[in-house]
Structure formats: structure tokens, C-alpha cells
Write an enzyme that holds these catalytic residues in place. Structure first.
Site, short mmCIF file in Angstrom:
data_model
loop_
_atom_site.label_atom_id
_atom_site.label_comp_id
_atom_site.label_asym_id
_atom_site.label_seq_id
_atom_site.Cartn_x
_atom_site.Cartn_y
_atom_site.Cartn_z
CB SER A 13 -0.92 -0.02 1.21
OG SER A 13 -0.15 -0.07 2.38
CE LYS A 17 -4.69 2.25 -5.03
NZ LYS A 17 -4.28 1.37 -3.98
N GLY A 18 -3.21 7.57 -5.83
CA GLY A 18 -3.94 8.83 -5.96
C GLY A 18 -3.13 9.85 -6.73
CB ILE A 19 0.40 11.01 -6.45
CG1 ILE A 19 0.21 11.40 -4.97
CG2 ILE A 19 1.30 12.01 -7.16
CD1 ILE A 19 -0.46 12.74 -4.76
CE LYS A 190 11.03 -14.38 -9.51
NZ LYS A 190 11.19 -15.03 -10.81
CD GLN A 193 8.69 -11.71 -13.14
OE1 GLN A 193 8.41 -12.91 -13.24
NE2 GLN A 193 9.93 -11.28 -13.14
CE LYS A 224 13.88 -10.47 -14.93
NZ LYS A 224 14.94 -10.45 -13.91
CB CYS A 382 -12.30 24.14 12.42
SG CYS A 382 -13.97 23.50 12.60
CD GLN A 386 -14.99 25.25 17.78
OE1 GLN A 386 -14.62 24.35 18.52
NE2 GLN A 386 -15.96 25.09 16.89
CG HIS A 508 -12.15 22.87 7.69
ND1 HIS A 508 -11.15 22.31 8.46
CD2 HIS A 508 -13.29 22.73 8.40
CE1 HIS A 508 -11.67 21.84 9.58
NE2 HIS A 508 -12.97 22.08 9.57
CD GLU A 510 -8.36 23.04 6.21
OE1 GLU A 510 -8.67 24.25 6.26
OE2 GLU A 510 -8.75 22.20 7.05
N1 GLN Z 1 -14.64 19.95 17.39
C1 GLN Z 1 -15.02 21.22 16.85
C2 GLN Z 1 -16.46 21.23 16.41
O1 GLN Z 1 -17.04 20.20 16.19
C3 GLN Z 1 -14.11 21.63 15.72
C4 GLN Z 1 -14.20 20.77 14.53
C5 GLN Z 1 -13.05 20.94 13.57
O2 GLN Z 1 -12.00 21.47 13.94
N2 GLN Z 1 -13.21 20.44 12.36
O3 GLN Z 1 -17.05 22.26 16.26
#
Ligand code: GLN
Length: 541
Positions: A13, A17-19, A190, A193, A224, A382, A386, A508, A510
Site C-alpha cells: 500500500s 495511486k492517488g498521485i 519479481k 510479476q 523484462k 475550526c 474556537q 476550512h 485548506e
Molecule cells: N470539534 C469542533 C467542532 O465540532 C471543531 C471541529 C473541527 O475542527 N473540524 O465544532
């Protein structure tokens, strides 16, 4: 009608594969073809949302709120095209659908079996996106390794599709490992193969074999493998270890993976791939002009995959700023009053990561305090946002017992509280506030400068929120809610205008950062870190 490419894996594993799937997709897309990628995972969880990050890494969330495998993040980052709930299917979801149909009496008294009922459902799902007519090519990555008991129904479904669909519409790529034995100074074919043999025994013969390797394969080895695995030498592709995953499309270009793929699928009339933007990005990535150090405060830092999208966003934002971003993983559990200065002293920016539960919370709060008091650029995502709220409540507003009801359900000062609609929910899977929601941004705020817009949309995954009954107190003391949901008033962004760069977001960012469109918040955060670093160096002189 779309054509289908299946990517299977053998030998071990984690071969990427994803890349490989994303790199091939990029090359085809850069020629003008419309391509998407989906992942079929053999585990029984209905989706990875209930998995601990230690199990499978980060859970990637799509625009439509699906909790999916982290490989979907790679697909989006490479292609710049959104995926959806349809792009990630697990054994659990397949069985759930078939069992629900059985309970509804849809099988008319028949015995329900793996073949044909489970395999029919798999085939149906494998073609769902393709049949919509939006894509020329659908690449399907099959999770797991050939030989696993649990992948068998998926391989069988591929076999049946290969038999049912026109020959030029289905292609199978098998990714294997060609290990280098140091003592013998030799590459060994091998395992490849054996892996191809095992796949062939299930009735699926690969059209192309991609070989992960640390050393150049050379024509001898390629010939080969070709001979023993019954493919033409041009269908044996070398996939050398690369210094960055973003280099892989260029490696695959050199190996002509796109050419052999198109030849086998009978696709003609598309120009050479245009990778100008991609190469520009790679140049900036490889030749940075400066360096910044960012502290990533989290509790899953032992596992790189747990914060995959954040780490990739730093790479995109670093290239955009022409700086190398060195990410220093700092375990929140091990930060305390005594060592916080020493642990965070060398940083140019601090990111407090998303997360769940009580472990490491106080360390995160201490880290936020350090960044707030020392003018260190701060970015909370997130749970990180908080924590910034709790820190401010405790240390600026003087509410010593301020907390989130996630960690302390009994607290008298729940500055972070469970969202109203969440209180009725008992089931865990797929029940958080998920996916894209709009956010209205206050003019003149830092967020406004970052996004250059007053209305944005970002993706979410949470159950708790800022408690608006404290908002006036916060704003009076210098922490503003600069972004809110236009319908519910839920706080999406907090910032401290007095601070050089202090921002926390409930969503998020990101999850939407791609090579060609880096997330604005990451770009601005790295720019702030760069400035901080320059001033620090300037002061020393
Ligand atoms: N645990 C927090 C919530 O549920 C933050 C969740 C997170 O960081 N994705 O609000």
C-alpha cells in the site's frame, strides 16, 4: 459517453495511486480533455467521516458536504475541479444500498448475492458520473492492494465492465513497486510479476504497468517486466520517487503515460499538454527567495496525512509568496507554561489546527496566548478558531472558566456552544454541519483585505460555534466577528484588529486550495509570516 480508466495497486500500500491518477488526469486535462477522478474504497465504513485521523489521515470535505477520502483532496488540488458525494464510494455504502433495496422488496424474492447484486451496484456507481455526460474520461482509483479479500468485488466489477463496454472504453493501470536491493545492487521485478499474476487470476489484465522505483528502471528492466507481464515495453512506465508530488505530472509526461493511455483508448486529435502554469508554480516552489517557519499546533502531528490539506495549502501559498514554508509540527499535548516561549520562540507564524475532543486543548490555548501577546501571526482553523475565542475570553475578558461545551458540558461560560440544530442529532456519521456555506465579510476588516470580497463561500465540518450572546463583550474588548453567515448570523471569522495578523475561521479554507488557485487566507498568512521574519531579522541587525 465517457471512457473509464481504473487504477489498481499491487505489492504494497502507500505507493501513491492517488498521485498517479491525479497526474495522468492533469496531463489529459492539459490536452483539453474533460477529466474527473473517483475513489472506491473497500472498507465497511459508509464514509471516512467516522474514522480517527490516525486510521486514514484527514477527512476531506467536498462542496456538497460529503466526508471523503483524502485522495479527493489531491484530485481537486491537481485538477482545480470540484468533486462531490459521487466521487467516493465505499463497500459500506454499496452494501447499505443493496440491503435497503432488499428490505424494500426490490429483488422480487431472489437470493441477494455478491455476484451479481453487489457487483451490479458497484458497476452502477462506477458509471454514475460518466453517464452524466460532463466528462470525457473518468479515472477510478481502487483503494487497497490486489490480493486483499475485501477488494475482490471491485476487481470483479472492473472485469465485468471490461467485458460489457467497448474495448476502447476501458483501460486498467496497475501500480506496483520495483524494489532496489542495495546488497545485490539490483532492481527486482519479481514482486511486480507476482502482483500482475494475481490480478490476472481475477480475470483483469492490466494494459499499463506503472512501477514505483528509487532507481532508473532502464530498458532491460522495462523489457523484462513487459515480457513477463504480457504488455508492450511502451506500456511499462517508470515512476521515480520525486522531491514533490507536484513533479509527478512532469515525470509522467516524460514517460509518455498520457500518450500510451490515449493510444489504448483510441483518443486522437488533442494537442500536447499545456502545463505552462503548472511549470511556473513548480519553478517558484523549487527556487524560493526566502524561508519562513510556521508552527503547526495539533494533536495528530505524528501522522503527516492527518493535516494533508493544510500542509499542501502551505506549499501553494509558499510558492505564491516565493518563500519556502518550513512547517514545524508541535504537539499540543506537550506545550505548557514553562516551555511555551522556548517551543514557539523561533516561529514566524502559528497555525492552530482543527480537531475534536479534549486532548491537547490547554496547550493550544497557551499557544494562542503566546501569539496574541507577542504579535506573532496567528491563524486558527475550526477548533483553532474556537481555542482563540476561549483564550481571549479567559485572558482578556477575565472569564476564567470560559470553555467549549465540547470539552466541558457543565461550564457556566460556554463561549463555544453546540449549534442548535446539532442538539437533536444522535447519529455520528455525516451529521455535522458539512460543506459549502456563504459568509458575509465586514468591509475594511483583515478578512476583507485577504479575500478582496464581501461575500465568500467556504467548506465546513463542525458541530460547535461561537456563542453570540458574548459577541458585544468580545467586540468591546478588541476581538471582532468580521465574517458571519448571512442567514443564521453564525460567526465564521474572528480577528483582532490591533494585532498585525490574528485571524480565526470556523470553516476550512485548506479544502479549497489548489495549485492554480491557492487559498487566499494561506497566501496572506504566509505573507504576514514573511514580513514578521524580515522585521525580526532587521531588528537583530
Ligand atoms: N470539534 C469542533 C467542532 O465540532 C471543531 C471541529 C473541527 O475542527 N473540524 O465544532
Amino acid at each position: 459517453m465517457a471512457k473509464y480508466i481504473f487504477v489498481t495497486g499491487g505489492v504494497t500500500s502507500s505507493l501513491g495511486k492517488g498521485i498517479i491518477a491525479a497526474s495522468l488526469a492533469k496531463l489529459l486535462q492539459a490536452r483539453g480533455l474533460k477529466v474527473t477522478i473517483q475513489k472506491f474504497d473497500p472498507y465497511i465504513n459508509v464514509d471516512p467521516g467516522t474514522l480517527n485521523p490516525y486510521e486514514h489521515g484527514e477527512c476531506f470535505v467536498t462542496e456538497d458536504g460529503a466526508e471523503t477520502d483524502l485522495d479527493l483532496g489531491h484530485y481537486e488540488r491537481f485538477l482545480g475541479v470540484n468533486t462531490s458525494q459521487l466521487n467516493n464510494v465505499t463497500t459500506g455504502r454499496i452494501y447499505q444500498t443493496v440491503i435497503n433495496k432488499e428490505r424494500a422488496g426490490e429483488f422480487l424474492g431472489k437470493t441477494v448475492q455478491v455476484v451479481p447484486h453487489i457487483t451490479d451496484e458497484i458497476k452502477h456507481r462506477m458509471q454514475l458520473i460518466g453517464k452524466k455526460g460532463e466528462f470525457d474520461i473518468v479515472i477510478t482509483e481502487l483503494g487497497g492492494t490486489v490480493g486483499d479479500i475485501e477488494s475482490l468485488p471491485f476487481i470483479e466489477a472492473v472485469r465485468q465492465l471490461q467485458w460489457e463496454l467497448p474495448e476502447e472504453d476501458v483501460l486498467v493501470i496497475h501500480l506496483t513497486l520495483v524494489p532496489y536491493l542495495k546488497a545485490a545492487k539490483e532492481l527486482k521485478t519479481k514482486p511486480t510479476q507476482h502482483s500482475v499474476k494475481m490480478l490476472s487470476e481475477t480475470g483483469v489484465h492490466p494494459d499499463i504497468i506503472v512501477c514505483r522505483t528509487e532507481e532508473i528502471l532502464g530498458n532491460d528492466i522495462k523489457n523484462k517486466i513487459a515480457l513477463f507481464c504480457n504488455v508492450k515495453p511502451e506500456a511499462v512506465i517508470e515512476a521515480m520517487d520525486a522531491s514533490t508530488i507536484y513533479e509527478v505530472p512532469l515525470l509522467m509526461l516524460r514517460e509518455k503515460l498520457d500518450v500510451i493511455t490515449m493510444k489504448k483508448l483510441g483518443i486522437t486529435g488533442y494537442p500536447e499538454p499545456n502545463l505552462d502554469n503548472w511549470k511556473l508554480f513548480l519553478d517558484k516552489l523549487k527556487y524560493p527567495k526566502a524561508k519562513v517557519t510556521i508552527g503547526l499546533i495539533g494533536k495528530y502531528i505524528e501522522l503527516q496525512d492527518a493535516y494533508k490539506s493544510i500542509l499542501e495549502s502551505f506549499i501553494h501559498a509558499g510558492a505564491m509568496n516565493e518563500v519556502k514554508v518550513r512547517v514545524l509540527d508541535i504537539h499540543s499535548e506537550f506545550i505548557n507554561e514553562q516551555n511555551v516561549d522556548e517551543k514557539l520562540g523561533g516561529l514566524d507564524g502559528l497555525l492552530v489546527a482543527p480537531g475534536f475532543g479534549n486532548r491537547g486543548i490547554e496547550g493550544k490555548i497557551l499557544a494562542v496566548k503566546y501569539a496574541r501577546e507577542n504579535g506573532l501571526p496567528f491563524f486558527g482553523i475550526c477548533l483553532g478558531m474556537q481555542m482563540a475565542v476561549i483564550e481571549f475570553a479567559r485572558n482578556v475578558l477575565g472569564i476564567k472558566d470560559a470553555h467549549s461545551t465540547e470539552m466541558n458540558p457543565e461550564t457556566a461560560n460556554a463561549v463555544i456552544n453546540m449549534m442548535e440544530e446539532q442538539k437533536r442529532i444522535k447519529m455520528m456519521g455525516g451529521t455535522m454541519r458539512l460543506g459549502a456555506y456563504p459568509c458575509e465579510i465586514e468591509e475594511g476588516s483583515l478578512a476583507h483585505k485577504v479575500y478582496n470580497s464581501t461575500l465568500i463561500s467556504e467548506r465546513h465540518r463542525h458541530r460547535y460555534e461561537f456563542n453570540n450572546s458574548y459577541l458585544v463583550q468580545f467586540e468591546n474588548a478588541g476581538m471582532n466577528a468580521s465574517g458571519t453567515n448571512p442567514e443564521t448570523g453564525l460567526v465564521e471569522i474572528i480577528e483582532i484588529p490591533e494585532h498585525p495578523f490574528f485571524i480565526g475561521v470556523q470553516y476550512h479554507p485548506e479544502l479549497k486550495s489548489t495549485v492554480e488557485r491557492p487559498a487566499p487566507l494561506f497566501v496572506s498568512f504566509i505573507a504576514a509570516a514573511k514580513k514578521y521574519n524580515e522585521e525580526k531579522v532587521g531588528n537583530k541587525r
